[in-house]
Design a protein around this motif. Structure first.
Motif, short mmCIF file in Angstrom:
data_model
loop_
_atom_site.label_atom_id
_atom_site.label_comp_id
_atom_site.label_asym_id
_atom_site.label_seq_id
_atom_site.Cartn_x
_atom_site.Cartn_y
_atom_site.Cartn_z
N VAL A 1 75.61 15.04 -52.09
CA VAL A 1 75.41 16.47 -52.29
C VAL A 1 73.95 16.77 -52.65
O VAL A 1 73.34 17.72 -52.13
CB VAL A 1 76.37 17.00 -53.38
CG1 VAL A 1 76.05 18.44 -53.73
CG2 VAL A 1 77.81 16.89 -52.91
N LEU A 2 73.36 15.95 -53.52
CA LEU A 2 71.96 16.15 -53.90
C LEU A 2 71.03 15.97 -52.70
O LEU A 2 70.06 16.72 -52.53
CB LEU A 2 71.57 15.18 -55.01
CG LEU A 2 72.25 15.40 -56.37
CD1 LEU A 2 71.84 14.32 -57.35
CD2 LEU A 2 71.90 16.79 -56.93
N ALA A 3 71.32 14.96 -51.86
CA ALA A 3 70.50 14.75 -50.67
C ALA A 3 70.59 15.94 -49.72
O ALA A 3 69.58 16.39 -49.14
CB ALA A 3 70.92 13.47 -49.96
N GLN A 4 71.79 16.48 -49.56
CA GLN A 4 71.95 17.64 -48.68
C GLN A 4 71.24 18.86 -49.24
O GLN A 4 70.66 19.67 -48.50
CB GLN A 4 73.44 17.93 -48.48
CG GLN A 4 73.72 19.01 -47.45
CD GLN A 4 73.24 18.64 -46.08
OE1 GLN A 4 73.32 17.47 -45.69
NE2 GLN A 4 72.76 19.60 -45.31
N GLN A 5 71.28 19.02 -50.56
CA GLN A 5 70.57 20.14 -51.18
C GLN A 5 69.07 20.02 -50.97
O GLN A 5 68.39 21.02 -50.69
CB GLN A 5 70.91 20.20 -52.67
CG GLN A 5 72.33 20.65 -52.96
CD GLN A 5 72.64 20.66 -54.45
OE1 GLN A 5 71.80 20.22 -55.27
NE2 GLN A 5 73.80 21.15 -54.82
N ALA A 6 68.53 18.81 -51.12
CA ALA A 6 67.09 18.62 -50.89
C ALA A 6 66.74 18.90 -49.43
O ALA A 6 65.71 19.52 -49.13
CB ALA A 6 66.68 17.19 -51.27
N HIS A 7 67.62 18.48 -48.51
CA HIS A 7 67.37 18.76 -47.09
C HIS A 7 67.40 20.27 -46.82
O HIS A 7 66.55 20.80 -46.09
CB HIS A 7 68.41 18.04 -46.25
CG HIS A 7 68.28 18.28 -44.78
ND1 HIS A 7 67.32 17.68 -44.00
CD2 HIS A 7 68.97 19.11 -43.95
CE1 HIS A 7 67.44 18.09 -42.75
NE2 HIS A 7 68.43 18.96 -42.69
#
Length: 289
Positions: free
Chosen positions: A222-228
């Motif tokens: 989820v954090l990686a998708q938010q950064a993307h």
């Protein structure tokens, strides 16, 4: 001797003067080398401030000047976003196309630009259809000549003979023969292996640890998708931070490792718990005649 003593201070003064001259000549060269990047960053900062303030045309001018000083494709995205706020879809599409042509396929913002181009094409098509429909409505329509319809003779009433309802005998289905079959007694198979409760409960602990690792992997995903999303869809529509991509890649790698470890722990713990935890004997089901 006095002449030699007097010449030493002069020599030191000349050496110091030569050193300062070399430093002074080297500074303008460094400043000149960093001038294009510094000028581009300055125009970018001013353009972002104007964009956030709603002065989109002034922001476009700053972005174009910054792109002329330092040709970074980020300026093209910012210009496209500004024209999009102004409702200029054709110019927006043109700058998105320039960005796609001048950036590498590995850039994640390139896919977003291609998706934006598809949406813009659909909007332009709908606008063209709406313009055609508006022109068709505004065009004068000549009325068609009215044609008098011939009178039709009255038709004779049709009589339908009443048919008596057919007597249908009620059909009763024969009762189904329900035969109760006695269920076979299932007796639990007793394994000959000695079961150890300690090993079984250790397996339960591994299952809990694996579930926690899987949950951590989901959180990192989820954090990686938010950064993307923060990079591709910036909050103000014009800020693109490359550091977000590094954070996204790190979180994705950690998530993959957490999923692998968590899955291995859950499988191992499930096998240990199934083999070594004692099972309760199943009660024999009562058979009714």
């Amino acid at each position: 001797m006095s002449s030699i003593r007097c010449s030493r201070p002069r020599l030191l003064a000349r050496l110091l003067l030569a050193f300062f001259l070399v430093v002074a000549c080297a500074r303008p060269t460094t400043a000149t080398a960093a001038t294009p990047a510094a000028a581009g960053q300055a125009h970018l900062s001013r353009g972002l401030k104007l964009y956030r303030g709603g002065h989109y045309r002034e922001a476009i001018a700053e972005f174009e000047t910054g792109y002329a000083a330092a040709p970074n494709p980020v300026f093209l995205l910012n210009i496209a976003q500004a024209w999009r706020r102004l409702g200029q879809l054709e110019r927006t599409r043109a700058y998105y196309e320039k960005f796609v042509e001048r950036t590498s396929p590995r850039n994640p913002a390139r896919a977003q630009a291609l998706a934006a181009i598809e949406k813009l094409d659909e909007q332009l098509r709908q606008r063209a259809e709406a313009d055609k429909a508006r022109e068709a409505k505004s065009a004068p329509v000549e009325p068609a000549p009215a044609v008098a319809a011939a009178p039709t003779p009255p038709s004779a009433p049709t009589t339908v003979p009443a048919t008596p309802p057919s007597a249908t005998a009620p059909t009763t289905a024969p009762p189904a023969d329900v035969s109760s079959t006695p269920a076979a007694d299932s007796s639990p198979s007793q394994s000959a292996r000695p079961r150890s409760r300690a090993v079984g409960w250790a397996g339960v602990g591994l299952i809990v640890a694996g579930a926690a690792a899987l949950g951590g992997g989901a959180g990192l995903t989820v954090l990686a998708q938010q950064a993307h999303d923060r990079y591709v869809h910036p909050a103000d529509g014009a800020v693109y931070d490359p550091a977000l991509l590094e954070r996204r890649d790190l979180d994705r790698n950690l998530a993959i490792a957490a999923f692998a470890v968590g899955g291995a722990l859950v499988v191992t713990g499930g096998v240990l718990a199934a083999l070594f935890l004692p099972r309760r004997p199943a009660r024999a089901s009562a058979v009714r005649a």
